[in-house]
Design a protein around this motif. Sequence first.
Motif, PDB file in Angstrom:
ATOM      1  N   VAL A 231       0.827  -1.207   0.000  1.00 46.79           N
ATOM      2  CA  VAL A 231       0.000   0.000   0.000  1.00 46.79           C
ATOM      3  C   VAL A 231       0.866   1.263   0.000  1.00 46.79           C
ATOM      4  O   VAL A 231       0.500   2.276  -0.575  1.00 46.79           O
ATOM      5  N   SER A 232       2.041   1.167   0.627  1.00 50.57           N
ATOM      6  CA  SER A 232       2.924   2.339   0.676  1.00 50.57           C
ATOM      7  C   SER A 232       3.820   2.442  -0.560  1.00 50.57           C
ATOM      8  O   SER A 232       4.655   3.341  -0.635  1.00 50.57           O
ATOM      9  N   GLY A 233       3.637   1.530  -1.510  1.00 43.72           N
ATOM     10  CA  GLY A 233       4.374   1.614  -2.764  1.00 43.72           C
ATOM     11  C   GLY A 233       5.720   0.907  -2.762  1.00 43.72           C
ATOM     12  O   GLY A 233       6.468   0.995  -3.726  1.00 43.72           O
ATOM     13  N   ARG A 234       6.016   0.181  -1.719  1.00 40.88           N
ATOM     14  CA  ARG A 234       7.293  -0.532  -1.618  1.00 40.88           C
ATOM     15  C   ARG A 234       7.098  -1.979  -2.074  1.00 40.88           C
ATOM     16  O   ARG A 234       7.129  -2.920  -1.291  1.00 40.88           O
ATOM     17  N   HIS A 235       6.885  -2.130  -3.370  1.00 42.12           N
ATOM     18  CA  HIS A 235       6.438  -3.394  -3.935  1.00 42.12           C
ATOM     19  C   HIS A 235       7.457  -4.526  -3.841  1.00 42.12           C
ATOM     20  O   HIS A 235       7.074  -5.663  -3.554  1.00 42.12           O
ATOM     21  N   SER A 236       8.717  -4.265  -4.100  1.00 41.15           N
ATOM     22  CA  SER A 236       9.684  -5.366  -4.045  1.00 41.15           C
ATOM     23  C   SER A 236       9.828  -5.889  -2.612  1.00 41.15           C
ATOM     24  O   SER A 236       9.941  -7.098  -2.395  1.00 41.15           O
ATOM     25  N   GLU A 237       9.796  -4.985  -1.624  1.00 39.62           N
ATOM     26  CA  GLU A 237       9.851  -5.422  -0.225  1.00 39.62           C
ATOM     27  C   GLU A 237       8.586  -6.198   0.144  1.00 39.62           C
ATOM     28  O   GLU A 237       8.654  -7.204   0.866  1.00 39.62           O
ATOM     29  N   ALA A 238       7.457  -5.729  -0.353  1.00 42.64           N
ATOM     30  CA  ALA A 238       6.194  -6.412  -0.088  1.00 42.64           C
ATOM     31  C   ALA A 238       6.221  -7.819  -0.672  1.00 42.64           C
ATOM     32  O   ALA A 238       5.826  -8.787  -0.002  1.00 42.64           O
ATOM     33  N   ARG A 239       6.702  -7.933  -1.891  1.00 39.85           N
ATOM     34  CA  ARG A 239       6.770  -9.238  -2.551  1.00 39.85           C
ATOM     35  C   ARG A 239       7.638 -10.200  -1.736  1.00 39.85           C
ATOM     36  O   ARG A 239       7.276 -11.361  -1.536  1.00 39.85           O
ATOM     37  N   ALA A 240       8.766  -9.724  -1.239  1.00 38.48           N
ATOM     38  CA  ALA A 240       9.660 -10.574  -0.446  1.00 38.48           C
ATOM     39  C   ALA A 240       8.974 -11.042   0.838  1.00 38.48           C
ATOM     40  O   ALA A 240       9.080 -12.225   1.217  1.00 38.48           O
ATOM     41  N   GLN A 241       8.273 -10.157   1.514  1.00 38.05           N
ATOM     42  CA  GLN A 241       7.587 -10.513   2.764  1.00 38.05           C
ATOM     43  C   GLN A 241       6.485 -11.543   2.513  1.00 38.05           C
ATOM     44  O   GLN A 241       6.363 -12.534   3.237  1.00 38.05           O
ATOM     45  N   ILE A 242       5.679 -11.291   1.505  1.00 35.31           N
ATOM     46  CA  ILE A 242       4.539 -12.176   1.241  1.00 35.31           C
ATOM     47  C   ILE A 242       5.006 -13.534   0.733  1.00 35.31           C
ATOM     48  O   ILE A 242       4.481 -14.578   1.146  1.00 35.31           O
ATOM     49  N   THR A 243       6.007 -13.536  -0.131  1.00 35.91           N
ATOM     50  CA  THR A 243       6.542 -14.800  -0.636  1.00 35.91           C
ATOM     51  C   THR A 243       7.105 -15.645   0.501  1.00 35.91           C
ATOM     52  O   THR A 243       6.865 -16.856   0.571  1.00 35.91           O
ATOM     53  N   ALA A 244       7.826 -15.015   1.413  1.00 34.77           N
ATOM     54  CA  ALA A 244       8.370 -15.747   2.570  1.00 34.77           C
ATOM     55  C   ALA A 244       7.246 -16.303   3.443  1.00 34.77           C
ATOM     56  O   ALA A 244       7.346 -17.432   3.952  1.00 34.77           O
ATOM     57  N   SER A 245       6.191 -15.548   3.616  1.00 38.38           N
ATOM     58  CA  SER A 245       5.084 -16.030   4.446  1.00 38.38           C
ATOM     59  C   SER A 245       4.383 -17.224   3.799  1.00 38.38           C
ATOM     60  O   SER A 245       3.938 -18.132   4.496  1.00 38.38           O
ATOM     61  N   LEU A 246       4.305 -17.217   2.478  1.00 40.75           N
ATOM     62  CA  LEU A 246       3.645 -18.322   1.783  1.00 40.75           C
ATOM     63  C   LEU A 246       4.397 -19.638   1.955  1.00 40.75           C
ATOM     64  O   LEU A 246       3.775 -20.707   1.936  1.00 40.75           O
ATOM     65  N   GLU A 247       5.705 -19.578   2.153  1.00 42.76           N
ATOM     66  CA  GLU A 247       6.470 -20.801   2.387  1.00 42.76           C
ATOM     67  C   GLU A 247       5.957 -21.530   3.628  1.00 42.76           C
ATOM     68  O   GLU A 247       5.973 -22.750   3.683  1.00 42.76           O
ATOM     69  N   VAL A 248       5.482 -20.790   4.594  1.00 41.90           N
ATOM     70  CA  VAL A 248       4.930 -21.384   5.818  1.00 41.90           C
ATOM     71  C   VAL A 248       3.451 -21.707   5.635  1.00 41.90           C
ATOM     72  O   VAL A 248       2.993 -22.800   5.955  1.00 41.90           O
ATOM     73  N   LEU A 249       2.711 -20.746   5.101  1.00 42.62           N
ATOM     74  CA  LEU A 249       1.246 -20.872   5.057  1.00 42.62           C
ATOM     75  C   LEU A 249       0.746 -21.916   4.064  1.00 42.62           C
ATOM     76  O   LEU A 249      -0.328 -22.488   4.272  1.00 42.62           O
ATOM     77  N   GLN A 250       1.479 -22.191   3.001  1.00 44.12           N
ATOM     78  CA  GLN A 250       1.002 -23.148   2.004  1.00 44.12           C
ATOM     79  C   GLN A 250       1.101 -24.589   2.466  1.00 44.12           C
ATOM     80  O   GLN A 250       0.474 -25.465   1.881  1.00 44.12           O
ATOM     81  N   ALA A 251       1.852 -24.847   3.530  1.00 43.69           N
ATOM     82  CA  ALA A 251       1.981 -26.215   4.040  1.00 43.69           C
ATOM     83  C   ALA A 251       0.641 -26.757   4.535  1.00 43.69           C
ATOM     84  O   ALA A 251       0.362 -27.943   4.395  1.00 43.69           O
ATOM     85  N   ASP A 252      -0.174 -25.887   5.089  1.00 34.15           N
ATOM     86  CA  ASP A 252      -1.487 -26.273   5.600  1.00 34.15           C
ATOM     87  C   ASP A 252      -2.445 -25.124   5.288  1.00 34.15           C
ATOM     88  O   ASP A 252      -2.707 -24.278   6.150  1.00 34.15           O
ATOM     89  N   PRO A 253      -2.956 -25.053   4.057  1.00 30.14           N
ATOM     90  CA  PRO A 253      -3.716 -23.878   3.605  1.00 30.14           C
ATOM     91  C   PRO A 253      -4.952 -23.569   4.451  1.00 30.14           C
ATOM     92  O   PRO A 253      -5.666 -24.465   4.885  1.00 30.14           O
ATOM     93  N   ASP A 254      -5.139 -22.276   4.694  1.00 26.60           N
ATOM     94  CA  ASP A 254      -6.309 -21.779   5.392  1.00 26.60           C
ATOM     95  C   ASP A 254      -6.610 -20.376   4.852  1.00 26.60           C
ATOM     96  O   ASP A 254      -6.035 -19.960   3.837  1.00 26.60           O
ATOM     97  N   ALA A 255      -7.496 -19.653   5.529  1.00 25.54           N
ATOM     98  CA  ALA A 255      -7.873 -18.318   5.071  1.00 25.54           C
ATOM     99  C   ALA A 255      -6.674 -17.369   5.020  1.00 25.54           C
ATOM    100  O   ALA A 255      -6.619 -16.470   4.163  1.00 25.54           O
ATOM    101  N   ASN A 256      -5.693 -17.571   5.890  1.00 24.12           N
ATOM    102  CA  ASN A 256      -4.492 -16.734   5.861  1.00 24.12           C
ATOM    103  C   ASN A 256      -3.664 -16.994   4.604  1.00 24.12           C
ATOM    104  O   ASN A 256      -3.045 -16.087   4.060  1.00 24.12           O
ATOM    105  N   THR A 257      -3.652 -18.240   4.138  1.00 17.28           N
ATOM    106  CA  THR A 257      -2.969 -18.579   2.894  1.00 17.28           C
ATOM    107  C   THR A 257      -3.647 -17.867   1.730  1.00 17.28           C
ATOM    108  O   THR A 257      -2.983 -17.308   0.846  1.00 17.28           O
ATOM    109  N   VAL A 258      -4.963 -17.862   1.750  1.00 23.20           N
ATOM    110  CA  VAL A 258      -5.725 -17.181   0.706  1.00 23.20           C
ATOM    111  C   VAL A 258      -5.396 -15.694   0.713  1.00 23.20           C
ATOM    112  O   VAL A 258      -5.173 -15.088  -0.342  1.00 23.20           O
ATOM    113  N   LEU A 259      -5.344 -15.106   1.892  1.00 24.73           N
ATOM    114  CA  LEU A 259      -5.015 -13.682   1.999  1.00 24.73           C
ATOM    115  C   LEU A 259      -3.621 -13.393   1.443  1.00 24.73           C
ATOM    116  O   LEU A 259      -3.418 -12.414   0.726  1.00 24.73           O
TER     117      LEU A 259
END
Length: 190
Positions: free
Chosen positions: A119-147
């Motif tokens: 939202v603050s326009g820092r897209h590459s940093e955002a991509r890194a944060q979200i991609t790292a979170s997906l490594e954890v969240l995709q193991a057992d998908p839930d609403a947070n994985t969808v988000l």
Amino acid sequence: IARHYLDALNAVPEDPDTAEIRSQALAALIRAAERAERIGAPALATTSYVTAAELSAENGLDAEQPAGKLWERAAEAALSSSFTGGIEHAVRARDYYVQHGQTRAAARAQVLTGRALRVSGRHSEARAQITASLEVLQADPDANTVLALEQLAMLEVFAGSSNADSLSNEALALGQALDVGLNQLIDLFT
């Protein structure tokens, strides 16, 4: 009311009923924050959640209200008024969860950090944060994985990336499969 409880704690920190007053202060701060959100005062809500998180963390009130969750709520409220505050509070939530060994909750807070960065326009940093979170969240998908998938898809859509459609479709398919709430489905279709 919360201010009165906090003043009482500061005035007589060794009083025998300090624990009870702390608990009442915490509850009053959360009520104040929720009310501020309802009336459209996100800065006030953020301040109340931050104070509550600090009170909870400093005084071992996690059983009543975990500080990590309060930091998340502060970040959500801050996203309505101050992207920087949203980032800072989401990072504090993540740090809290990491410190307490709560990996999925830390990943959820990391998605919130990514959202604030996006939202603050820092897209590459955002991509890194979200991609790292997906490594954890995709193991057992839930609403947070969808988000997380939704936030990553948004980034790719606005960047004009070639994998924007596949991420959007993946998020929507998972959202439907998990039967996430109506509001989240609406966001996915958007």
